[in-house]
Every structure is written in C-alpha cells, then in structure tokens.
Design a protein around this motif. Structure first.
Motif, short mmCIF file in Angstrom:
data_model
loop_
_atom_site.label_atom_id
_atom_site.label_comp_id
_atom_site.label_asym_id
_atom_site.label_seq_id
_atom_site.Cartn_x
_atom_site.Cartn_y
_atom_site.Cartn_z
N GLY A 7 0.79 -1.22 0.00
CA GLY A 7 0.00 0.00 0.00
C GLY A 7 0.82 1.27 0.00
O GLY A 7 0.28 2.36 0.20
N ALA A 8 2.13 1.16 -0.23
CA ALA A 8 3.02 2.32 -0.14
C ALA A 8 2.61 3.46 -1.06
O ALA A 8 2.78 4.63 -0.72
N HIS A 9 2.07 3.14 -2.22
CA HIS A 9 1.69 4.17 -3.17
C HIS A 9 0.20 4.10 -3.50
O HIS A 9 -0.23 4.50 -4.58
N ALA A 10 -0.57 3.59 -2.58
CA ALA A 10 -2.00 3.36 -2.82
C ALA A 10 -2.75 4.63 -3.16
O ALA A 10 -3.65 4.61 -4.01
N ALA A 11 -2.39 5.75 -2.53
CA ALA A 11 -3.12 6.99 -2.78
C ALA A 11 -2.96 7.46 -4.23
O ALA A 11 -3.91 7.96 -4.83
N GLN A 12 -1.76 7.26 -4.80
CA GLN A 12 -1.51 7.70 -6.17
C GLN A 12 -1.84 6.62 -7.20
O GLN A 12 -2.48 6.89 -8.20
N ASP A 13 -1.33 5.40 -6.97
CA ASP A 13 -1.38 4.36 -7.98
C ASP A 13 -2.34 3.22 -7.67
O ASP A 13 -2.62 2.40 -8.53
N ASP B 138 -10.17 -8.28 1.36
CA ASP B 138 -10.82 -7.78 2.58
C ASP B 138 -9.95 -6.72 3.25
O ASP B 138 -10.46 -5.71 3.75
N PHE B 139 -8.65 -6.93 3.26
CA PHE B 139 -7.72 -5.95 3.81
C PHE B 139 -7.80 -4.64 3.02
O PHE B 139 -7.88 -3.55 3.62
N CYS B 140 -7.78 -4.74 1.69
CA CYS B 140 -7.88 -3.54 0.84
C CYS B 140 -9.16 -2.77 1.15
O CYS B 140 -9.15 -1.54 1.28
N ASP B 141 -10.26 -3.50 1.26
CA ASP B 141 -11.55 -2.86 1.55
C ASP B 141 -11.53 -2.19 2.92
O ASP B 141 -11.99 -1.06 3.08
N ALA B 142 -10.97 -2.87 3.91
CA ALA B 142 -10.91 -2.31 5.27
C ALA B 142 -10.02 -1.07 5.34
O ALA B 142 -10.29 -0.16 6.13
N GLN B 143 -8.99 -1.03 4.49
CA GLN B 143 -8.10 0.13 4.46
C GLN B 143 -8.67 1.27 3.62
O GLN B 143 -8.08 2.35 3.57
N GLY B 144 -9.77 1.01 2.93
CA GLY B 144 -10.36 2.04 2.08
C GLY B 144 -9.64 2.20 0.75
O GLY B 144 -9.74 3.25 0.11
#
Length: 162
Positions: free
Chosen positions: A74-80, A108-114
């Motif tokens: 998730g290091a670049h999740a906000a951008q990429d 499920d982890f991705c969903d929980a992290q938004g």
C-alpha cells in the motif's frame, strides 16, 4: 495436514516464496535466475519496510511450512492503487481453495483500508489465477509483450475499483 493463514512475516518466508515462484514459473515459461532474484530482492525490501497499517503479507501454512503467499503493498495506494504481489500456492495446495482464501483475505484488507483501487501485473496463460482475479472484481486493463521477468510473455495489468 493442518492448514492455516498466517499474517505477516515468518522466518524463512522470503526464501520459500522465492522458491515457490522459481519452481512454478521456470518449467511453465522459462523464468530463471533474473526472475527468482527479482522476487527475493523485492520481497525482502517489502518485508523490511512493511507497515501493518498500510501493507499486508499472508502466508498459507501447512504443518508450519509456507505453501503459499499473497501481499498487498500500500506504499503508493493513494496515487497508484494498492499493489497485489507474490500470489502463489504450492503444487500441494493448488486446487484446494487456499488461493481463493488468500485472495479474499487480501481483498478484505484492501476494503478495510479504504483502498478503492488495487492492481496487479501477471501474464497471459494463467487461467486459474485469472478466474480468481475476475471473481474478485479485477478487470484486464492493459496487455503488452514484455520481458520484465526474464522471458518474453504477454504481460497483463488487472485493476479492481470499488
């Protein structure tokens, strides 16, 4: 045969995950040393910087031995978007439903992290994996010939948006 999913790093997992990838992909498509080294190097770097609030690593264990893995970077999740990586099961577990469990855990982890957007790179010819990706909402968005893994394949990028 006790099966479980372990969250996070476990001693020996980096080498074992690299081994699983090398032993599966070498006979399938001819990936060799460059591929195995890339898996080991990038997975080790990920484990060293892993933040459990942002990243996830899940291991399929059978009697305490690593027989599968999946990670969310998730290091670049906000951008990429969140990057799904190192998804594999051993021959012993292939077809057992463990791959589905690992992928469900990661999503499920991705969903929980938004994380509204996640993606992965793979290549053409992995029908069972593609079926799992599509079942979890991933869609093929790009395909090109490439050699990033040490042999020429038709690379594919799949994306999942909530």
């Amino acid at each position: 045969m006790a099966l479980s999913i372990h969250s996070g790093y476990a001693p020996g997992c980096i080498g074992r995950i690299a081994e699983l990838h090398a032993r599966y992909y070498h006979p399938l498509v001819g990936f060799g040393l460059p591929f195995e080294a890339k898996v080991a190097r990038e997975l080790a770097a990920f484990c060293e910087r892993m933040d459990p609030q942002r990243d996830g690593l899940w291991l399929a264990l059978q009697d305490g031995e690593v027989h599968g893995s999946i990670a969310i970077d998730g290091a670049h999740a906000a951008q990429d978007g969140a990057h799904l990586r190192w998804f594999i099961t051993s021959d012993a577990l292939r077809g057992s439903g463990m791959g589905k469990q690992l992928l469900s855990t990661a999503m499920d982890f991705c969903d929980a992290q938004g994380y509204g957007h996640s993606y992965l790179w793979t290549f053409d010819g992995l029908g069972a994996a593609r079926h799992l990706y599509e079942k979890h909402g991933f869609q093929l968005v790009h395909q090109q010939a490439g050699t990033q893994w040490g042999a020429e394949v038709h690379e594919q990028r799949f994306e999942r948006r909530l």
